[in-house]
Design an enzyme around this catalytic site. Structure first.
Site, mmCIF file in Angstrom:
data_model
loop_
_atom_site.group_PDB
_atom_site.id
_atom_site.type_symbol
_atom_site.label_atom_id
_atom_site.label_comp_id
_atom_site.label_asym_id
_atom_site.label_seq_id
_atom_site.Cartn_x
_atom_site.Cartn_y
_atom_site.Cartn_z
ATOM 1 N N ARG A 42 60.120 -61.499 -96.823
ATOM 2 C CA ARG A 42 59.937 -60.680 -95.614
ATOM 3 C C ARG A 42 58.866 -61.271 -94.700
ATOM 4 O O ARG A 42 58.981 -61.203 -93.474
ATOM 5 C CB ARG A 42 59.566 -59.254 -96.034
ATOM 6 C CG ARG A 42 59.303 -58.299 -94.879
ATOM 7 C CD ARG A 42 59.019 -56.894 -95.408
ATOM 8 N NE ARG A 42 58.479 -56.015 -94.386
ATOM 9 C CZ ARG A 42 59.197 -55.266 -93.554
ATOM 10 N NH1 ARG A 42 60.522 -55.305 -93.632
ATOM 11 N NH2 ARG A 42 58.625 -54.482 -92.663
ATOM 12 N N LEU A 67 60.418 -54.990 -86.963
ATOM 13 C CA LEU A 67 61.064 -54.887 -88.275
ATOM 14 C C LEU A 67 60.923 -53.453 -88.759
ATOM 15 O O LEU A 67 59.855 -52.846 -88.618
ATOM 16 C CB LEU A 67 60.409 -55.828 -89.292
ATOM 17 C CG LEU A 67 60.720 -57.322 -89.192
ATOM 18 C CD1 LEU A 67 59.720 -58.119 -90.015
ATOM 19 C CD2 LEU A 67 62.132 -57.608 -89.681
ATOM 20 N N SER A 68 61.974 -52.915 -89.351
ATOM 21 C CA SER A 68 61.889 -51.594 -89.966
ATOM 22 C C SER A 68 61.116 -51.677 -91.275
ATOM 23 O O SER A 68 60.901 -52.760 -91.828
ATOM 24 C CB SER A 68 63.291 -51.035 -90.230
ATOM 25 O OG SER A 68 63.960 -50.768 -89.034
ATOM 26 N N ALA A 69 60.707 -50.529 -91.793
ATOM 27 C CA ALA A 69 60.032 -50.469 -93.083
ATOM 28 C C ALA A 69 60.988 -50.937 -94.181
ATOM 29 O O ALA A 69 62.196 -50.688 -94.109
ATOM 30 C CB ALA A 69 59.560 -49.048 -93.365
ATOM 31 N N TYR A 73 65.286 -50.516 -94.781
ATOM 32 C CA TYR A 73 66.273 -51.592 -94.941
ATOM 33 C C TYR A 73 66.997 -51.495 -96.279
ATOM 34 O O TYR A 73 68.203 -51.751 -96.365
ATOM 35 C CB TYR A 73 65.590 -52.953 -94.824
ATOM 36 C CG TYR A 73 65.322 -53.404 -93.406
ATOM 37 C CD1 TYR A 73 66.307 -53.317 -92.428
ATOM 38 C CD2 TYR A 73 64.094 -53.937 -93.047
ATOM 39 C CE1 TYR A 73 66.058 -53.733 -91.127
ATOM 40 C CE2 TYR A 73 63.836 -54.365 -91.753
ATOM 41 C CZ TYR A 73 64.823 -54.261 -90.794
ATOM 42 O OH TYR A 73 64.588 -54.670 -89.509
#
Length: 381
Positions: A42, A67-69, A73
């Site tokens: 990540r 970016l999402s948490a 995802y």
């Protein structure tokens, strides 16, 4: 553009520990999704000055890049129920992190498209994708469906566009746009989207029938509505072609790489560990898992791979094959003896980079250098 809830799991010290925490909290539940998450670090999708925050279960945003948490995802990946050969559309594809993980599962005969509103984010996604293909050892563990990104507003997809097996939207969808999103799906397809503060899974069970399931509470920034053009004509986003005729070269490369992968036994080698005490529980679990998997090492099955050509361009003899097999077996014995010694000394394992055996095998083939590079997808390291 994204404001997602996070913090559901504790921070990890590295990508593996983050995945361990997501598994323990039941956000990652399937082996296929776990493999995809472990294959891509990540932190590689963060700007360098923000990498220290990569393993926290929090969303990250810098300008248009977001970016999402991780917990979001992982829920999205599980809900999409991905399989090789499916078609996938990512609405708001951002950095390409999710699209790349999806591509590891879809395989070379899938379809992987993304739409992104901002040109600078598409450039960023292309840089990260290129870096993954050229430098990541994980690239050789999977048959990859490379994502294609186009710029535009996802609410301006032309009505003549084909439908997809799987669709994800990375922005909050207003209720008036729900039908528009549903119609992007084939019958039997799955749509995952934030709808009224809930991450929602919608399955198209028939031409006019749907099944809806709420997953978890989320908070996403809403979709950006299209701007009206001065001439009044609607703008349309041209999606990439759904299917293309693959060249014989491309099909041959896929076939050769697959054959080389199948010609070795055991799981892909994970990092070996040597070193210190006082580990966290997550580290202890990972070390136990890695040391177990390390017992299943690659052994080259030389009878399945042609031996090196001799001066007269005839295949190698059985004696040459036996020599090659003997060398591989001796190397295996030496590695096992080394690890046994470490265990007897009471030391715990720390990370060492594994050997990329597919890459080494391709480079050792009696082929012209340009062909070797083609089999490696022109990767540079």
């Amino acid at each position: 553009q994204i404001i997602t809830m996070g913090g559901a799991v504790s921070a990890g010290e590295d990508n593996d520990e983050l995945i361990d925490n997501l598994k323990e909290a039941q956000y990652i539940r399937s082996e296929l999704v776990e493999c995809a998450f472990r294959a891509i670090d990540r932190a590689d999708y963060y700007l360098e000055e923000f990498r220290d925050s990569a393993y926290k279960d929090l969303a990250w945003r810098h300008g248009n890049i977001h970016l999402s948490a991780p917990c979001i995802y992982s829920e999205v990946m599980e809900a999409l129920d991905l399989q090789p050969g499916l078609s996938f559309l990512n609405l708001g594809s951002g950095t390409g992190y999710l699209s790349t993980m999806v591509g590891l599962i879809l395989g070379p005969f899938g379809v992987n498209h993304g739409i992104e509103l901002h040109a600078d984010v598409i450039d960023y996604a292309h840089q990260k994708l290129d870096c993954f293909i050229k430098t990541s050892d994980s690239f050789d563990r999977f048959e990859f469906c490379e994502p294609s990104f186009v710029m535009g507003n996802c609410l301006e997809i032309g009505p003549e566009s084909r439908q997809y097996d799987r669709v994800y939207c990375g922005a909050g969808v207003q209720r008036e746009h729900e039908d528009y999103m549903r119609n992007l799906l084939k019958v039997g397809g799955i749509l995952v989207l934030p709808l009224e503060e809930k991450l929602t899974k919608i399955t198209r069970t028939g031409y006019n029938t749907w099944e809806t399931k709420k997953i978890i509470a989320v908070s996403f920034a809403p979709l950006v509505l299209p701007k009206h053009r001065e001439n009044g004509k609607p703008r349309t986003v041209p999606l990439p072609a759904m299917f293309e005729v693959r060249s014989l070269q491309d099909l041959s490369r896929i076939s050769i790489r697959t054959t080389l992968k199948k010609s070795v036994s055991g799981s892909w080698p994970l990092p070996r560990r040597v070193g210190f005490r006082g580990r966290s529980r997550a580290k202890q679990r990972r070390e136990h898992r890695d040391s177990t998997l390390l017992t299943n090492r690659y052994v080259f099955m030389s009878r399945l791979i042609p031996g090196p050509l001799n001066d007269n361009h005839h295949p190698g003899t059985d004696d040459e094959e036996d020599d090659c097999r003997g060398v591989c077996e001796r190397e295996e014995d030496e590695v096992e003896d080394e690890e046994d010694g470490r265990r007897k000394e009471g030391r715990v394992l720390l990370t060492e980079a594994p050997v990329n055996l597919l890459r080494e095998r391709i480079l050792s083939l009696p082929l012209p250098e340009p062909l070797k590079m083609y089999l490696l997808y022109y990767r540079e390291k």
